[in-house]
Motif scaffolding. Structure first.
Motif, short mmCIF file in Angstrom:
data_model
loop_
_atom_site.label_atom_id
_atom_site.label_comp_id
_atom_site.label_asym_id
_atom_site.label_seq_id
_atom_site.Cartn_x
_atom_site.Cartn_y
_atom_site.Cartn_z
N VAL A 78 0.77 12.20 9.01
CA VAL A 78 1.81 11.56 9.81
C VAL A 78 3.20 11.98 9.32
N GLY A 79 3.26 12.94 8.43
CA GLY A 79 4.52 13.44 7.92
C GLY A 79 4.72 13.05 6.47
N ILE A 80 5.64 13.76 5.84
CA ILE A 80 5.97 13.48 4.44
C ILE A 80 7.36 12.86 4.41
N PRO A 81 7.49 11.64 3.91
CA PRO A 81 8.80 10.99 3.88
C PRO A 81 9.73 11.65 2.85
N GLN A 109 0.84 -1.19 0.00
CA GLN A 109 0.00 0.00 0.00
C GLN A 109 0.88 1.24 0.00
N HIS A 110 0.32 2.33 -0.50
CA HIS A 110 1.03 3.61 -0.49
C HIS A 110 1.10 4.15 0.94
N TYR A 111 2.12 4.91 1.22
CA TYR A 111 2.27 5.56 2.52
C TYR A 111 1.09 6.51 2.74
N PRO A 112 0.48 6.51 3.93
CA PRO A 112 -0.75 7.30 4.17
C PRO A 112 -0.49 8.79 4.40
N LEU A 113 -0.24 9.53 3.34
CA LEU A 113 0.01 10.97 3.47
C LEU A 113 -1.21 11.73 3.99
#
Length: 51
Positions: A34-37, A26-30
């Motif tokens: 919770v922050g931007i990687p 799954q894609h990171y939950p932007l």
């Protein structure tokens, strides 16, 4: 359980302790704020079957 794909040592740890990759990525939950990687990351689902 979900683990960041960049954490290969953590994924290996869980695999040694009975977890397997389920194949779901799954894609990171932007949208959850919770922050931007800084690097592109995704989440890998791990599962452990308990007998």
């Amino acid at each position: 359980m979900y683990v960041l794909n960049r954490r290969e040592e953590l994924i290996s740890y869980y695999e040694r302790h009975g977890y397997t990759k389920k194949g779901i990525i799954q894609h990171y939950p932007l949208s959850l704020n919770v922050g931007i990687p800084k690097l592109e990351v995704s989440l890998i689902e791990l599962i452990k079957h308990i007998i």
